[in-house]
Design a protein around this motif. Structure first.
Motif, short mmCIF file in Angstrom:
data_model
loop_
_atom_site.label_atom_id
_atom_site.label_comp_id
_atom_site.label_asym_id
_atom_site.label_seq_id
_atom_site.Cartn_x
_atom_site.Cartn_y
_atom_site.Cartn_z
N VAL A 199 0.87 -1.16 0.10
CA VAL A 199 0.04 0.09 0.00
C VAL A 199 0.84 1.37 0.04
CG1 VAL A 199 -1.62 1.19 1.30
CG2 VAL A 199 -2.01 -1.09 1.06
N ALA A 200 2.10 1.21 0.53
CA ALA A 200 3.00 2.44 0.58
C ALA A 200 3.40 2.75 -0.58
CB ALA A 200 4.04 1.96 1.64
N ASP A 201 3.71 1.68 -1.42
CA ASP A 201 4.10 2.02 -2.82
C ASP A 201 3.14 2.70 -3.71
OD1 ASP A 201 6.49 1.05 -2.17
OD2 ASP A 201 6.28 -1.05 -3.06
N LEU A 202 1.91 2.21 -3.59
CA LEU A 202 0.57 2.78 -4.24
C LEU A 202 0.38 4.16 -4.08
CD1 LEU A 202 -2.00 2.10 -6.07
CD2 LEU A 202 -3.14 1.90 -3.87
N LEU A 203 0.72 4.61 -2.52
CA LEU A 203 0.56 5.99 -2.27
C LEU A 203 1.79 6.80 -2.71
CD1 LEU A 203 -1.74 4.83 -0.35
CD2 LEU A 203 -0.79 6.36 1.35
N VAL A 204 2.90 6.16 -2.63
CA VAL A 204 4.11 7.18 -3.47
C VAL A 204 3.87 7.48 -4.79
CG1 VAL A 204 6.63 6.81 -3.95
CG2 VAL A 204 5.74 6.13 -1.56
N ASP A 205 3.48 6.31 -5.52
CA ASP A 205 3.17 6.50 -6.59
C ASP A 205 2.14 7.47 -7.07
OD1 ASP A 205 5.23 4.78 -7.38
OD2 ASP A 205 3.67 3.12 -7.93
N ALA A 206 0.92 7.27 -6.48
CA ALA A 206 -0.11 8.27 -6.47
C ALA A 206 0.27 9.82 -6.38
CB ALA A 206 -1.44 7.68 -5.66
N ALA A 207 1.01 9.87 -5.24
CA ALA A 207 1.33 11.25 -4.71
C ALA A 207 2.42 11.96 -5.79
CB ALA A 207 2.24 11.29 -3.37
N ALA A 208 3.26 11.03 -6.41
CA ALA A 208 4.02 11.58 -7.36
C ALA A 208 3.26 12.05 -8.66
CB ALA A 208 5.30 10.58 -7.97
N THR A 209 2.24 11.09 -9.09
CA THR A 209 1.67 11.62 -10.18
C THR A 209 0.69 12.93 -10.10
OG1 THR A 209 1.43 9.32 -10.72
CG2 THR A 209 -0.26 10.73 -11.64
N ALA A 210 0.04 13.03 -8.57
CA ALA A 210 -0.81 13.77 -8.37
C ALA A 210 -0.08 15.49 -8.27
CB ALA A 210 -1.34 13.70 -6.63
N LYS A 211 1.13 15.31 -7.93
CA LYS A 211 1.78 16.72 -7.84
C LYS A 211 2.00 17.28 -9.28
CE LYS A 211 4.50 15.34 -3.76
NZ LYS A 211 5.82 15.03 -3.09
N ASP B 151 2.06 2.27 6.65
CA ASP B 151 2.73 1.22 7.05
C ASP B 151 3.33 0.23 6.26
OD1 ASP B 151 3.46 -1.26 8.47
OD2 ASP B 151 1.93 -1.17 10.15
N PRO B 152 4.78 0.05 6.21
CA PRO B 152 5.33 -0.69 5.10
C PRO B 152 4.98 -2.39 5.07
CG PRO B 152 6.91 -0.21 6.86
CD PRO B 152 5.65 0.76 7.14
N ALA B 153 4.23 -2.61 6.00
CA ALA B 153 3.75 -4.04 6.30
C ALA B 153 2.56 -4.08 5.34
CB ALA B 153 3.68 -4.43 7.55
N LEU B 154 1.86 -3.31 5.23
CA LEU B 154 0.31 -3.19 4.65
C LEU B 154 0.68 -3.56 3.03
CD1 LEU B 154 -1.43 -0.54 6.31
CD2 LEU B 154 -1.26 -2.83 7.22
N SER B 155 -0.12 -4.60 2.78
CA SER B 155 -0.34 -4.99 1.34
C SER B 155 -1.60 -5.49 0.96
CB SER B 155 0.81 -6.20 0.82
OG SER B 155 0.49 -7.32 1.66
N VAL B 156 -2.06 -5.60 -0.20
CA VAL B 156 -3.29 -5.87 -0.98
C VAL B 156 -3.04 -6.71 -2.32
CG1 VAL B 156 -4.61 -4.07 0.08
CG2 VAL B 156 -3.41 -3.77 -2.24
N VAL B 157 -3.98 -7.57 -2.49
CA VAL B 157 -3.95 -8.00 -3.78
C VAL B 157 -5.03 -7.60 -4.73
CG1 VAL B 157 -4.20 -10.41 -5.02
CG2 VAL B 157 -3.03 -10.28 -2.66
N ALA B 158 -4.55 -6.83 -5.86
CA ALA B 158 -5.67 -6.28 -6.64
C ALA B 158 -4.94 -5.96 -7.96
CB ALA B 158 -5.77 -4.87 -5.96
#
Length: 383
Positions: free
Chosen positions: A231-243, A259-266
């Protein structure tokens, strides 16, 4: 026969109602009978009276010629067509349209036998001709209106699907163009963060086009790729694009590291596009110098990815309409009004939910709620 119909009009209508009521899930209402049995009885009576007087042309004008008239409907045809249209609007089926006139034929025959009122062969021919024309015109109009309604529904569905595709293509292309502009203006290396945004945007464009081609071909091998990611990677990518969004520079943009431990399957691309839509919407409606916040919060075995804006709050009753396709807020018509609808469908496709909470006087919070992954990272392909 015409005098028999005049004398027994109410009895015949009552018998028709009784026959209709005996069929499953049916009842003869006053609304159903507006252009139905009463008018047909009156027109049949006038037809018989005219023909008994030798006025065959008048009888044909009222009830139509044998086999109907392809050029112009008779009185019976017009009323029957209106009756068929009304039955469709009330949710009846085509066989029920036919039964309505069959009930009358049976009621006339049964009552004539009970009252010992024999009819001539010519009178029966006239009755059958009137019934035949009425049934044909009622069924024709019923079928036409039903097919027209289906065509309109299909056209609306196709239009929505095209709108979804155009919206996503425009978003991906817009991000790619902003990335190129940023690279040109700042002479940043293509291998940097902005270059990565450009690469993801071009990749999203390619996948959208490939998916569309697969759908057009109805290819059985077409798949939806689902993978496990942080999830952390998803937020980082989204933030970079949003800027890169021009509206982002008009407000404060705060990102709380996940939290770097949070992950999803999607499907990561689809979920990223959904999150991008939420951020784009937040920047668009946040007041100048307001704040847009992006964060992820764990809730048991699920994670909530939240986008909070400073739009000032939602108008009364608008929250329930925000996810409706082609719905646009605040009179803004710069887009198609599909962003939130697409975002919800994207999140739901991965078993999640997308909701909105109004904070009166301040703004609102859009929440993507997804189930957390428990296993080690894997890649899944679903048909």
């Amino acid at each position: 026969m015409h005098q028999f119909l005049v004398n027994n009009r109410e009895e015949l209508i009552a018998r028709c109602k009784q026959k209709v009521a005996q069929r499953p899930k049916r009842a003869a209402t006053d609304q159903q009978l507006v252009h139905g049995i009463p008018i047909f009885l009156e027109q049949l009576t006038r037809t018989l009276a005219a023909e008994e007087k030798g006025e065959s042309a008048e009888g044909t004008r009222i009830s139509g010629a044998s086999g109907g008239d392809a050029v112009a409907l008779s009185e019976i045809g017009l009323s029957a067509a209106a009756h068929g249209r009304e039955l469709l609007e009330m949710g009846f089926t085509v066989d029920q349209v036919v039964h309505d006139y069959g009930d009358l034929c049976q009621a006339i025959t049964e009552l004539a036998v009970e009252r010992d009122a024999p009819f001539s062969v010519d009178q029966f021919r006239t009755l059958n001709r009137c019934l035949d024309n009425a049934i044909a015109d009622a069924v024709t109009e019923f079928s036409y209106q039903r097919d027209l309604s289906r065509s309109m529904d299909q056209a609306a569905e196709v239009n929505q699907r095209i709108g979804f595709l155009v919206h996503e293509l425009r978003n991906a292309l817009g991000t790619a163009m902003l990335s190129v502009s940023a690279l040109e203006l700042t002479n940043m290396p293509i291998s940097g963060a902005t270059g990565a945004v450009l690469k993801r945007s071009l990749g999203a464009l390619k996948k959208l086009i490939d998916k569309t081609i697969d759908e057009v071909r109805s290819a059985p091998q077409a798949t939806v790729l689902r993978e496990q990611f942080l999830v952390a990677d998803l937020l980082v990518d989204a933030a970079a694009t949003a800027k890169l969004d021009p509206n982002a520079h008009l407000c404060r943009f705060e990102v709380t590291p996940a939290d770097p431990a949070l992950s999803v399957v999607a499907n990561r691309d689809i979920l990223s596009a959904a999150l991008g839509n939420l951020l784009q919407n937040a920047f668009k409606f946040t007041r100048p110098n307001g704040t847009v916040q992006l964060r992820a919060v764990q809730d048991g075995d699920r994670v909530s990815i939240e986008v909070q804006d400073s739009c000032g709050g939602l108008p009364a009753g608008s929250a329930s309409r925000m996810f409706t396709p082609f719905s646009q807020a605040n009179g803004d018509r710069s887009g198609l009004g599909l962003g939130l609808s697409i975002a919800r469908k994207s999140v739901e496709a991965d078993g999640g939910t997308l909701s909105v909470q109004d904070i009166p006087g301040h703004g609102c919070v859009f929440t993507m709620n997804l189930e957390l992954a428990s296993a080690s990272p894997v890649a899944l392909a679903e048909p």
